[in-house]
Design a protein around this motif. Structure first.
Motif, PDB file in Angstrom:
ATOM      1  N   LEU A 104      53.892 -25.897 127.496  1.00 33.56           N
ATOM      2  CA  LEU A 104      54.205 -24.787 127.717  1.00 33.56           C
ATOM      3  C   LEU A 104      55.460 -24.291 127.651  1.00 33.56           C
ATOM      4  O   LEU A 104      56.919 -23.331 127.875  1.00 33.56           O
ATOM      5  CB  LEU A 104      53.519 -23.443 128.969  1.00 33.56           C
ATOM      6  N   ASN A 105      55.759 -25.917 128.096  1.00 41.68           N
ATOM      7  CA  ASN A 105      57.673 -26.200 128.425  1.00 41.68           C
ATOM      8  C   ASN A 105      57.873 -25.452 129.639  1.00 41.68           C
ATOM      9  O   ASN A 105      59.375 -24.560 129.507  1.00 41.68           O
ATOM     10  CB  ASN A 105      58.764 -25.848 127.593  1.00 41.68           C
ATOM     11  N   VAL A 106      57.012 -25.459 130.366  1.00 40.84           N
ATOM     12  CA  VAL A 106      57.809 -24.910 132.207  1.00 40.84           C
ATOM     13  C   VAL A 106      57.104 -25.770 132.809  1.00 40.84           C
ATOM     14  O   VAL A 106      57.599 -25.179 134.760  1.00 40.84           O
ATOM     15  CB  VAL A 106      56.733 -23.009 132.315  1.00 40.84           C
ATOM     16  N   GLN A 107      57.434 -26.456 133.035  1.00 44.75           N
ATOM     17  CA  GLN A 107      57.380 -28.248 133.964  1.00 44.75           C
ATOM     18  C   GLN A 107      58.160 -28.135 134.764  1.00 44.75           C
ATOM     19  O   GLN A 107      58.301 -28.743 135.579  1.00 44.75           O
ATOM     20  CB  GLN A 107      56.746 -28.881 132.917  1.00 44.75           C
ATOM     21  N   ASP A 108      59.106 -27.552 134.366  1.00 45.88           N
ATOM     22  CA  ASP A 108      60.234 -28.447 135.562  1.00 45.88           C
ATOM     23  C   ASP A 108      60.845 -26.901 136.499  1.00 45.88           C
ATOM     24  O   ASP A 108      60.897 -26.376 137.244  1.00 45.88           O
ATOM     25  CB  ASP A 108      61.788 -27.180 134.365  1.00 45.88           C
ATOM     26  N   VAL A 109      59.736 -25.621 136.166  1.00 44.78           N
ATOM     27  CA  VAL A 109      60.409 -24.253 136.850  1.00 44.78           C
ATOM     28  C   VAL A 109      58.678 -24.306 137.827  1.00 44.78           C
ATOM     29  O   VAL A 109      58.768 -24.054 139.031  1.00 44.78           O
ATOM     30  CB  VAL A 109      60.025 -23.043 135.782  1.00 44.78           C
ATOM     31  N   PHE A 110      57.717 -24.788 137.053  1.00 43.41           N
ATOM     32  CA  PHE A 110      55.821 -24.008 137.637  1.00 43.41           C
ATOM     33  C   PHE A 110      55.564 -26.045 137.762  1.00 43.41           C
ATOM     34  O   PHE A 110      55.664 -26.845 137.303  1.00 43.41           O
ATOM     35  CB  PHE A 110      55.070 -23.563 137.200  1.00 43.41           C
ATOM     36  N   ARG A 111      54.687 -25.683 138.878  1.00 38.52           N
ATOM     37  CA  ARG A 111      54.168 -26.979 139.260  1.00 38.52           C
ATOM     38  C   ARG A 111      51.935 -26.063 139.759  1.00 38.52           C
ATOM     39  O   ARG A 111      52.440 -25.153 139.699  1.00 38.52           O
ATOM     40  CB  ARG A 111      53.993 -28.084 140.791  1.00 38.52           C
ATOM     41  N   LEU A 112      50.801 -26.508 139.665  1.00 37.58           N
ATOM     42  CA  LEU A 112      49.726 -25.918 140.051  1.00 37.58           C
ATOM     43  C   LEU A 112      49.544 -26.810 141.492  1.00 37.58           C
ATOM     44  O   LEU A 112      49.419 -27.915 141.615  1.00 37.58           O
ATOM     45  CB  LEU A 112      49.045 -27.244 138.800  1.00 37.58           C
ATOM     46  N   VAL A 140      53.456 -17.739 144.222  1.00 41.80           N
ATOM     47  CA  VAL A 140      52.453 -18.243 142.985  1.00 41.80           C
ATOM     48  C   VAL A 140      52.895 -17.031 141.761  1.00 41.80           C
ATOM     49  O   VAL A 140      53.503 -15.525 141.705  1.00 41.80           O
ATOM     50  CB  VAL A 140      51.773 -17.217 143.305  1.00 41.80           C
ATOM     51  N   ALA A 141      52.985 -17.628 140.034  1.00 42.28           N
ATOM     52  CA  ALA A 141      53.276 -16.782 139.818  1.00 42.28           C
ATOM     53  C   ALA A 141      51.725 -16.371 138.704  1.00 42.28           C
ATOM     54  O   ALA A 141      52.413 -15.259 137.758  1.00 42.28           O
ATOM     55  CB  ALA A 141      54.523 -17.713 138.534  1.00 42.28           C
ATOM     56  N   GLY A 142      51.079 -17.155 138.949  1.00 42.41           N
ATOM     57  CA  GLY A 142      50.341 -16.975 137.459  1.00 42.41           C
ATOM     58  C   GLY A 142      49.415 -17.412 137.739  1.00 42.41           C
ATOM     59  O   GLY A 142      48.694 -18.151 139.412  1.00 42.41           O
ATOM     60  N   ARG A 143      48.172 -17.716 137.112  1.00 40.12           N
ATOM     61  CA  ARG A 143      46.586 -19.074 136.613  1.00 40.12           C
ATOM     62  C   ARG A 143      46.645 -19.314 135.916  1.00 40.12           C
ATOM     63  O   ARG A 143      46.707 -18.999 134.701  1.00 40.12           O
ATOM     64  CB  ARG A 143      45.849 -18.176 137.583  1.00 40.12           C
ATOM     65  N   LEU A 144      45.995 -20.578 136.325  1.00 36.23           N
ATOM     66  CA  LEU A 144      45.427 -21.221 135.050  1.00 36.23           C
ATOM     67  C   LEU A 144      44.154 -21.960 135.266  1.00 36.23           C
ATOM     68  O   LEU A 144      43.715 -21.727 136.108  1.00 36.23           O
ATOM     69  CB  LEU A 144      45.905 -22.993 134.573  1.00 36.23           C
ATOM     70  N   VAL A 145      42.988 -21.507 134.092  1.00 36.75           N
ATOM     71  CA  VAL A 145      41.784 -21.938 134.110  1.00 36.75           C
ATOM     72  C   VAL A 145      41.346 -23.276 133.106  1.00 36.75           C
ATOM     73  O   VAL A 145      41.950 -22.831 132.227  1.00 36.75           O
ATOM     74  CB  VAL A 145      40.941 -20.425 133.671  1.00 36.75           C
ATOM     75  N   VAL A 146      40.773 -24.082 133.478  1.00 39.45           N
ATOM     76  CA  VAL A 146      41.068 -25.108 133.142  1.00 39.45           C
ATOM     77  C   VAL A 146      38.544 -24.830 132.427  1.00 39.45           C
ATOM     78  O   VAL A 146      38.235 -25.509 134.058  1.00 39.45           O
ATOM     79  CB  VAL A 146      41.125 -26.591 133.331  1.00 39.45           C
ATOM     80  N   THR A 147      38.382 -25.089 131.592  1.00 38.45           N
ATOM     81  CA  THR A 147      36.686 -24.933 131.965  1.00 38.45           C
ATOM     82  C   THR A 147      36.374 -26.348 131.307  1.00 38.45           C
ATOM     83  O   THR A 147      36.752 -26.928 131.017  1.00 38.45           O
ATOM     84  CB  THR A 147      35.860 -24.062 130.931  1.00 38.45           C
ATOM     85  N   THR A 210      61.046 -23.895 143.054  1.00 41.88           N
ATOM     86  CA  THR A 210      61.318 -23.134 144.187  1.00 41.88           C
ATOM     87  C   THR A 210      61.622 -21.343 143.961  1.00 41.88           C
ATOM     88  O   THR A 210      61.444 -20.864 143.119  1.00 41.88           O
ATOM     89  CB  THR A 210      63.219 -23.902 143.624  1.00 41.88           C
ATOM     90  N   PRO A 211      61.951 -20.989 145.148  1.00 47.88           N
ATOM     91  CA  PRO A 211      61.528 -19.709 145.388  1.00 47.88           C
ATOM     92  C   PRO A 211      62.080 -19.504 143.708  1.00 47.88           C
ATOM     93  O   PRO A 211      63.845 -19.726 143.937  1.00 47.88           O
ATOM     94  CB  PRO A 211      62.055 -19.058 146.552  1.00 47.88           C
ATOM     95  N   PRO A 212      61.440 -18.304 143.559  1.00 50.22           N
ATOM     96  CA  PRO A 212      62.297 -17.249 141.866  1.00 50.22           C
ATOM     97  C   PRO A 212      63.589 -16.771 142.934  1.00 50.22           C
ATOM     98  O   PRO A 212      63.518 -16.371 143.341  1.00 50.22           O
ATOM     99  CB  PRO A 212      61.653 -16.432 141.787  1.00 50.22           C
ATOM    100  N   ARG A 213      64.601 -17.168 141.591  1.00 47.88           N
ATOM    101  CA  ARG A 213      65.656 -16.428 141.819  1.00 47.88           C
ATOM    102  C   ARG A 213      65.979 -15.183 141.204  1.00 47.88           C
ATOM    103  O   ARG A 213      65.546 -14.817 140.628  1.00 47.88           O
ATOM    104  CB  ARG A 213      67.285 -17.283 141.636  1.00 47.88           C
ATOM    105  N   ILE A 214      66.590 -14.162 142.768  1.00 56.14           N
ATOM    106  CA  ILE A 214      66.679 -12.107 142.091  1.00 56.14           C
ATOM    107  C   ILE A 214      67.981 -12.449 141.205  1.00 56.14           C
ATOM    108  O   ILE A 214      68.922 -12.875 141.820  1.00 56.14           O
ATOM    109  CB  ILE A 214      66.556 -11.940 143.731  1.00 56.14           C
ATOM    110  N   VAL A 215      67.527 -11.898 139.925  1.00 52.29           N
ATOM    111  CA  VAL A 215      69.223 -11.501 138.964  1.00 52.29           C
ATOM    112  C   VAL A 215      69.469 -10.364 139.360  1.00 52.29           C
ATOM    113  O   VAL A 215      68.711  -9.486 138.844  1.00 52.29           O
ATOM    114  CB  VAL A 215      69.189 -12.443 137.803  1.00 52.29           C
ATOM    115  N   ASP A 216      71.029 -10.294 139.702  1.00 54.17           N
ATOM    116  CA  ASP A 216      71.212  -8.965 139.880  1.00 54.17           C
ATOM    117  C   ASP A 216      72.264  -8.625 138.417  1.00 54.17           C
ATOM    118  O   ASP A 216      73.173  -9.258 138.846  1.00 54.17           O
ATOM    119  CB  ASP A 216      71.924  -8.794 141.140  1.00 54.17           C
ATOM    120  N   PRO A 217      72.081  -8.484 137.465  1.00 55.08           N
ATOM    121  CA  PRO A 217      72.490  -8.074 136.243  1.00 55.08           C
ATOM    122  C   PRO A 217      73.880  -6.328 136.158  1.00 55.08           C
ATOM    123  O   PRO A 217      74.279  -6.433 135.176  1.00 55.08           O
ATOM    124  CB  PRO A 217      71.875  -7.446 135.385  1.00 55.08           C
TER     125      PRO A 217
END
Length: 404
Positions: A104-112, A140-147, A210-217
C-alpha cells in the motif's frame, strides 16, 4: 503583479499544497483481495493448541466456552481471542503481514499491532464494527483483517474511501488461500454475515509510527487568496485563465472521471482560497493540435523523420470535458469548451509536455499529406504531418470582469 510572477506564485502554491488527508486515504483504495504467497503462520492458542484448518462445531463450542465469557464475544456466533493468547511458531509470518503495508506504500507511516484472532461462523452479526474487535488509541488509524485458510461463504467486507465504495469477497479461495482487507477508521461500512462454514481471521490495528501532525493550512490559504485577489483585481492585464499540467493519469469509473487524490487535495486548497474571490476550478482535457512540415526523403523511402521546431506550421489548444473534484461533468461559467493560448500554461509549453527535447519521431497514427491539411500547404520538398495530443489539466478561471 507581472504575468510571469503570477504564474510562478500559483505554480508554487499548487505544488506545495497542504494535504488534507486525501493522499493518505487514497493508499487504502483497492486495499483488499488475495494475500499472495503467504506462508503458514503456525498459529497456536495458549492452552488449546494449533488452530485447525476446519472449525468443527465441537471446536467452536470449546473455544467459545473458554474465551467468550471473559472477552465479551460480539455474538454467540463470534469468538475473539486476544493477542496475548496467541503464539506464532513461524517467525517469518510477522514480516509477511507487514509487507501488506509496503504494497500500500504506507510502510513509512504505519506499523501493525496484532489485536487478536476472530472466528466467525454461520449467523455472525453484520454491522460496521460489531463483528470486529475495537482498535483504540490516539495513534490508531485503521484496521487490517487477514483471513487464514478455512473455507467459508459470505462475510463480504464493504469499505468507503474517497467517496467510493469497494467490496472485498474474501471467501474466494478461502479453503486454501489467504485474504486481506485494510481500511481507515470510519471507512468500514459493513461486514456481511457468514452464510457457510467459519471465517478464521487475524485482526491488526494500523498504527501511526509517530503521532500524526495536525496541519494548519490557514496561512497557506491566506497567501494564495492574496495572489488570486491580485489576479482578479487587475482586469486589464490579467490572463483569462491559467492551466496547470497534471502528470497523474485519470480513469473512468461509472461514467465519472476518477480524479487522483493529489488533484482532489489541490482543488480543495484552491477552492478554500479562491471561492470568495469568485474563481472556478476544474479538471479538463487539453487538446493540442500540431501540424508540422517534414522533409521528403531523397530516395523515396518512407522512414521516421523528426519534426523540427522551426518547421511547425500550425498549433492550436482547446479545453473541454470540464469536471469537478468529484469527477462529474461540469461547465465553467457556462462554457463547456474554451480555446486557450500557449502562454496560459503555467509552467511548460505544449512542446515540452507532449513532444519533449524538440525532435520527436513522427507518430505512427499521425495524419500525413503532401497536398493540404486544414488549409495549410506544404513547402516544396516537404509534406505535412498532423498529430493531436491530449492530457488532463487543472484550470483556474477568475470571474468575468464587471461591466462598467
Amino acid at each position: 503583479m507581472p504575468f510571469s510572477q503570477l504564474k510562478l506564485d500559483i505554480a508554487d502554491a499548487i505544488r506545495d499544497f497542504p494535504d488534507d488527508g486525501r493522499m493518505l486515504e487514497s493508499a487504502f483504495r483497492r486495499a483488499g483481495g488475495t494475500f499472495g504467497d503467504a506462508i503458514p503462520p503456525g498459529l497456536e492458542i495458549v492452552g488449546f493448541g494449533r488452530v485447525p484448518g476446519v472449525i468443527s462445531p465441537g471446536t467452536f463450542f470449546a473455544l467459545q466456552m473458554r474465551f467468550s465469557p471473559r472477552t465479551g464475544g460480539a455474538s454467540r456466533n463470534d469468538i475473539f481471542i486476544p493477542a496475548d493468547k496467541l503464539n506464532f511458531t513461524n517467525e517469518q509470518w510477522h514480516a509477511t503481514v507487514e509487507n501488506i503495508l509496503a504494497k500500500l506504500n504506507v510502510q513509512d507511516v504505519f506499523r501493525l499491532e496484532l489485536s487478536g484472532l476472530m472466528i466467525s461462523c454461520v449467523g455472525s452479526i453484520s454491522n460496521s464494527d460489531g463483528s470486529l474487535p475495537s482498535a483504540e488509541g490516539p495513534n490508531v488509524a485503521g484496521r487490517l483483517v487477514v483471513t487464514l485458510p478455512s473455507e467459508f461463504g459470505g462475510g463480504m467486507i464493504r469499505t468507503f474511501h474517497l467517496a467510493r465504495e469497494e467490496r472485498f469477497a474474501l471467501e474466494v479461495g478461502s479453503a486454501f488461500g489467504y485474504g486481506f482487507a485494510a481500511f481507515l477508521d470510519r471507512a468500514l461500512l459493513a461486514i456481511e454475515p457468514i452464510n457457510q462454514g467459519c471465517r478464521v481471521a487475524l485482526t491488526y490495528a494500523i498504527v501511526h509510527k509517530t503521532p500524526p501532525r495536525i496541519v494548519d493550512p490557514t496561512e497557506d490559504i491566506a497567501n494564495l487568496r492574496y495572489i488570486l485577489h491580485q489576479w482578479r483585481t487587475r482586469p486589464r492585464t490579467r490572463p483569462e485563465k491559467l492551466v496547470y499540467y497534471l502528470e497523474d493519469s485519470f480513469e473512468m469509473i461509472d461514467g465519472n472521471e476518477e480524479v487522483p487524490a493529489t488533484v482532489q487535495s489541490q482543488m480543495a486548497f484552491l477552492e478554500k482560497a479562491g471561492t470568495e474571490e469568485g474563481f472556478q476550478f476544474r479538471v479538463a482535457v487539453m487538446t493540442y493540435s500540431l501540424i508540422g512540415q517534414v522533409r521528403e526523403p531523397d530516395d523515396g523511402r518512407q522512414e521516421p523523420f523528426v519534426v523540427k521546431f522551426d518547421q511547425v506550421g500550425s498549433e492550436a489548444l482547446l479545453l473541454d470535458d470540464f469536471r469537478g473534484a468529484d469527477g462529474r461533468p461540469s461547465d465553467v461559467f457556462g462554457h463547456t469548451e474554451l480555446q486557450m493560448n500557449i502562454d496560459e500554461l503555467i509552467e511548460k509549453t505544449p512542446w515540452e509536455i507532449f513532444i519533449s527535447q524538440g525532435s520527436p519521431q513522427i507518430p505512427e497514427d499521425a495524419e500525413e499529406s503532401d497536398t493540404c491539411i486544414d488549409g495549410l500547404l506544404p513547402r516544396e520538398g516537404f509534406y505535412l504531418v498532423k498529430k493531436i495530443f491530449r492530457n488532463n489539466v487543472l484550470v483556474l478561471i477568475p470571474p468575468p470582469p464587471r461591466s462598467s
